[in-house]
Scaffold this motif. Structure first.
Motif, PDB file in Angstrom:
ATOM      1  N   ASP A   1     -19.652   3.134 -10.132  1.00 51.24           N
ATOM      2  CA  ASP A   1     -21.046   3.055  -9.690  1.00 51.24           C
ATOM      3  C   ASP A   1     -21.866   4.281 -10.079  1.00 51.24           C
ATOM      4  OD1 ASP A   1     -20.496   0.612  -8.568  1.00 51.24           O
ATOM      5  OD2 ASP A   1     -20.381   1.342  -6.505  1.00 51.24           O
ATOM      6  N   ASP A   2     -21.193   5.375 -10.427  1.00 53.83           N
ATOM      7  CA  ASP A   2     -21.897   6.599 -10.829  1.00 53.83           C
ATOM      8  C   ASP A   2     -22.245   6.618 -12.313  1.00 53.83           C
ATOM      9  OD1 ASP A   2     -21.787   7.865  -8.273  1.00 53.83           O
ATOM     10  OD2 ASP A   2     -19.690   8.377  -8.642  1.00 53.83           O
ATOM     11  N   ILE A   3     -21.726   5.668 -13.083  1.00 54.84           N
ATOM     12  CA  ILE A   3     -21.937   5.697 -14.532  1.00 54.84           C
ATOM     13  C   ILE A   3     -23.425   5.714 -14.900  1.00 54.84           C
ATOM     14  CG2 ILE A   3     -21.638   4.397 -16.676  1.00 54.84           C
ATOM     15  CD1 ILE A   3     -18.873   3.597 -15.733  1.00 54.84           C
ATOM     16  N   PRO A   4     -24.304   4.895 -14.280  1.00 53.00           N
ATOM     17  CA  PRO A   4     -25.719   4.924 -14.697  1.00 53.00           C
ATOM     18  C   PRO A   4     -26.360   6.303 -14.600  1.00 53.00           C
ATOM     19  CG  PRO A   4     -25.283   2.953 -13.412  1.00 53.00           C
ATOM     20  CD  PRO A   4     -24.053   3.791 -13.324  1.00 53.00           C
ATOM     21  N   VAL A   5     -26.115   7.035 -13.528  1.00 52.88           N
ATOM     22  CA  VAL A   5     -26.742   8.356 -13.402  1.00 52.88           C
ATOM     23  C   VAL A   5     -26.116   9.342 -14.389  1.00 52.88           C
ATOM     24  CG1 VAL A   5     -25.222   9.192 -11.527  1.00 52.88           C
ATOM     25  CG2 VAL A   5     -27.535  10.107 -11.756  1.00 52.88           C
ATOM     26  N   ILE A   6     -24.820   9.224 -14.635  1.00 53.33           N
ATOM     27  CA  ILE A   6     -24.165  10.055 -15.643  1.00 53.33           C
ATOM     28  C   ILE A   6     -24.725   9.739 -17.024  1.00 53.33           C
ATOM     29  CG2 ILE A   6     -21.980  10.511 -16.824  1.00 53.33           C
ATOM     30  CD1 ILE A   6     -21.879  11.757 -14.125  1.00 53.33           C
ATOM     31  N   GLN A   7     -24.847   8.456 -17.343  1.00 52.91           N
ATOM     32  CA  GLN A   7     -25.352   8.047 -18.651  1.00 52.91           C
ATOM     33  C   GLN A   7     -26.790   8.502 -18.859  1.00 52.91           C
ATOM     34  OE1 GLN A   7     -24.783   3.901 -19.541  1.00 52.91           O
ATOM     35  NE2 GLN A   7     -26.088   3.959 -21.365  1.00 52.91           N
ATOM     36  N   SER A   8     -27.617   8.386 -17.818  1.00 50.46           N
ATOM     37  CA  SER A   8     -29.019   8.797 -17.920  1.00 50.46           C
ATOM     38  C   SER A   8     -29.133  10.276 -18.258  1.00 50.46           C
ATOM     39  CB  SER A   8     -29.745   8.496 -16.608  1.00 50.46           C
ATOM     40  OG  SER A   8     -31.077   8.975 -16.654  1.00 50.46           O
TER      41      SER A   8
ATOM     42  N   GLU B   1     -18.393   4.104 -24.528  1.00 47.54           N
ATOM     43  CA  GLU B   1     -17.597   3.160 -23.752  1.00 47.54           C
ATOM     44  C   GLU B   1     -17.187   3.795 -22.430  1.00 47.54           C
ATOM     45  OE1 GLU B   1     -14.022   2.394 -25.953  1.00 47.54           O
ATOM     46  OE2 GLU B   1     -13.183   4.381 -25.563  1.00 47.54           O
ATOM     47  N   TYR B   2     -16.622   2.971 -21.570  1.00 43.70           N
ATOM     48  CA  TYR B   2     -15.998   3.515 -20.371  1.00 43.70           C
ATOM     49  C   TYR B   2     -14.731   2.735 -20.064  1.00 43.70           C
ATOM     50  CZ  TYR B   2     -17.404  -0.295 -17.166  1.00 43.70           C
ATOM     51  OH  TYR B   2     -17.539  -1.508 -16.524  1.00 43.70           O
ATOM     52  N   LYS B   3     -13.825   3.402 -19.343  1.00 45.68           N
ATOM     53  CA  LYS B   3     -12.631   2.769 -18.827  1.00 45.68           C
ATOM     54  C   LYS B   3     -12.619   2.960 -17.319  1.00 45.68           C
ATOM     55  CE  LYS B   3      -9.744   3.359 -22.958  1.00 45.68           C
ATOM     56  NZ  LYS B   3      -8.471   3.877 -23.507  1.00 45.68           N
ATOM     57  N   GLU B   4     -11.944   2.059 -16.609  1.00 41.12           N
ATOM     58  CA  GLU B   4     -11.902   2.188 -15.158  1.00 41.12           C
ATOM     59  C   GLU B   4     -10.515   1.866 -14.624  1.00 41.12           C
ATOM     60  OE1 GLU B   4     -13.559  -1.072 -12.624  1.00 41.12           O
ATOM     61  OE2 GLU B   4     -14.583  -1.628 -14.494  1.00 41.12           O
TER      62      GLU B   4
ATOM     63  N   ASN C   1      -8.984   1.400 -10.523  1.00 38.63           N
ATOM     64  CA  ASN C   1      -9.192   1.475  -9.071  1.00 38.63           C
ATOM     65  C   ASN C   1     -10.564   2.042  -8.721  1.00 38.63           C
ATOM     66  OD1 ASN C   1      -6.599   0.460  -8.608  1.00 38.63           O
ATOM     67  ND2 ASN C   1      -5.695   2.515  -8.611  1.00 38.63           N
ATOM     68  N   ASN C   2     -11.571   1.612  -9.483  1.00 38.79           N
ATOM     69  CA  ASN C   2     -12.976   1.979  -9.282  1.00 38.79           C
ATOM     70  C   ASN C   2     -13.319   3.381  -9.771  1.00 38.79           C
ATOM     71  OD1 ASN C   2     -15.532   0.985  -8.525  1.00 38.79           O
ATOM     72  ND2 ASN C   2     -15.488   2.171  -6.630  1.00 38.79           N
ATOM     73  N   TRP C   3     -12.338   4.159 -10.227  1.00 44.46           N
ATOM     74  CA  TRP C   3     -12.623   5.438 -10.882  1.00 44.46           C
ATOM     75  C   TRP C   3     -12.946   5.168 -12.348  1.00 44.46           C
ATOM     76  CZ3 TRP C   3     -13.158   9.881  -8.203  1.00 44.46           C
ATOM     77  CH2 TRP C   3     -12.578   9.946  -6.929  1.00 44.46           C
ATOM     78  N   ALA C   4     -13.773   6.025 -12.938  1.00 43.20           N
ATOM     79  CA  ALA C   4     -14.248   5.786 -14.303  1.00 43.20           C
ATOM     80  C   ALA C   4     -14.016   6.988 -15.201  1.00 43.20           C
ATOM     81  CB  ALA C   4     -15.740   5.446 -14.287  1.00 43.20           C
ATOM     82  N   ALA C   5     -13.880   6.703 -16.502  1.00 40.68           N
ATOM     83  CA  ALA C   5     -13.921   7.724 -17.547  1.00 40.68           C
ATOM     84  C   ALA C   5     -14.879   7.213 -18.617  1.00 40.68           C
ATOM     85  CB  ALA C   5     -12.544   7.978 -18.136  1.00 40.68           C
ATOM     86  N   VAL C   6     -15.772   8.078 -19.081  1.00 39.65           N
ATOM     87  CA  VAL C   6     -16.767   7.663 -20.061  1.00 39.65           C
ATOM     88  C   VAL C   6     -16.627   8.485 -21.341  1.00 39.65           C
ATOM     89  CG1 VAL C   6     -18.447   6.823 -18.385  1.00 39.65           C
ATOM     90  CG2 VAL C   6     -18.490   9.219 -19.080  1.00 39.65           C
ATOM     91  N   LYS C   7     -17.004   7.862 -22.450  1.00 41.55           N
ATOM     92  CA  LYS C   7     -16.989   8.523 -23.752  1.00 41.55           C
ATOM     93  C   LYS C   7     -18.397   8.529 -24.315  1.00 41.55           C
ATOM     94  CE  LYS C   7     -15.080   8.092 -28.450  1.00 41.55           C
ATOM     95  NZ  LYS C   7     -14.188   7.288 -29.342  1.00 41.55           N
ATOM     96  N   PHE C   8     -18.847   9.713 -24.752  1.00 43.91           N
ATOM     97  CA  PHE C   8     -20.151   9.872 -25.385  1.00 43.91           C
ATOM     98  C   PHE C   8     -19.979  10.537 -26.740  1.00 43.91           C
ATOM     99  CE2 PHE C   8     -21.191   9.957 -20.842  1.00 43.91           C
ATOM    100  CZ  PHE C   8     -22.264   9.080 -20.771  1.00 43.91           C
TER     101      PHE C   8
END
Length: 282
Positions: free
Chosen positions: A248-255, A266-269, A271-278
């Motif tokens: 749920d935090d991805i949008p603010v991180i992406q912004s 992309e992102y991977k998840e 158990n609701n935890w996320a990792a994002v690649k930029f």
């Protein structure tokens, strides 16, 4: 560096409640967590502890009808190898390619990458979803010959794996002096070279880099605050992997990332935890 060891008990005590509690506490300065049946053990630097901030975090806990109690003591500088052994810390296998274990393990699964750690504090063993998510990213992407920064390195599991996969040179930085000492020990145990370990926060990045790959597995607020400093030591085409927050935090991180010239890949998840690649595009 002195720490307080908090014991949080929750009623009821479920996996999601513990995860949300850890995320909430991370926003007021707590750095590491160990789950138990009743709740969490949580650790914070004494210099960062603010009683009112902790009370407010508990009072404003986002899940309804949860009773939370806590107490704390000054954390001992324990032999965490013995503590983990007593608590049945088991080897971890990620992606059927990487096994993480301590020196006291004798029966180990075979894997392409074998990492030995001796944790000197109650975190950094690779059990948490955010660590395994970043490990998966490092296994899935080409690191050969790429310079790499592991920001908030903990036990330096990620930097060690990256070096095993051909990244060079590698830089590992953590604010915690225990982590720096433990990282140096773990690097020696794994017989890898070209990993420079130092103590500091994002302000210590001035003059470092540019890096081909930056890893930051910390927490949402620190990532948002420090993104500009990560980007400042990257060059166009460099990759940034971040974790330590929820899907749920991805949008603010992406912004915030896009404001700083980063392109979401992309992102991977898990158990609701996320990792994002930029990717840095400027």
């Amino acid at each position: 560096m002195k720490y307080f060891e908090f014991t949080f008990t929750t009623n009821p005590s479920t996996e999601i409640i513990k995860d949300v509690l850890a995320a909430t506490l991370g926003e007021v300065g707590f750095e590491s967590f160990v789950e138990n049946e009743q709740g969490l053990a949580a650790y914070i630097q004494q210099a960062l502890y603010e009683e009112e901030a902790v009370k407010s975090a508990i009072t404003e806990f986002p899940l309804p009808d949860i009773q939370i109690n806590y107490s704390y003591v000054e954390a001992e500088d324990k032999d965490w190898n013995e503590e983990w052994e007593k608590n049945f810390f088991q080897p971890i296998v990620v992606g059927n390619r990487c096994v993480i274990h301590s020196t006291f393990h004798t029966e180990l699964p075979q894997a392409e990458y074998d990492i030995v750690i001796n944790p000197q504090m109650a975190f950094g063993t690779g059990h948490h979803e955010t660590t395994s998510l970043i490990i998966e990213e490092l296994l899935d992407n080409d690191l050969e010959g790429k310079s790499l920064l592991d920001m908030g390195c903990g036990t330096s599991i990620l930097a060690i794996l990256a070096r095993m996969r051909g990244a060079r040179p590698c830089t590992a930085i953590d604010i915690d002096e225990w982590c720096v000492r433990n990282s140096i020990e773990n690097i020696t145990l794994n017989r890898v070279d070209e990993i420079n370990v130092s103590q500091g926060d994002a302000s210590s990045l001035s003059g470092k880099g540019p890096f081909d790959v930056v890893i930051a597995n910390i927490n949402r607020n620190i990532l948002l605050n420090d993104l500009k400093q990560y980007v400042a030591c990257m060059h166009p085409g460099a990759e940034l992997y971040m974790s330590g927050f929820y899907v749920d935090d991805i949008p603010v991180i992406q912004s915030e990332a896009e404001k700083n010239g980063l392109k979401f890949i992309e992102y991977k998840e898990k158990n609701n935890w996320a990792a994002v690649k930029f990717e840095y595009t400027k």
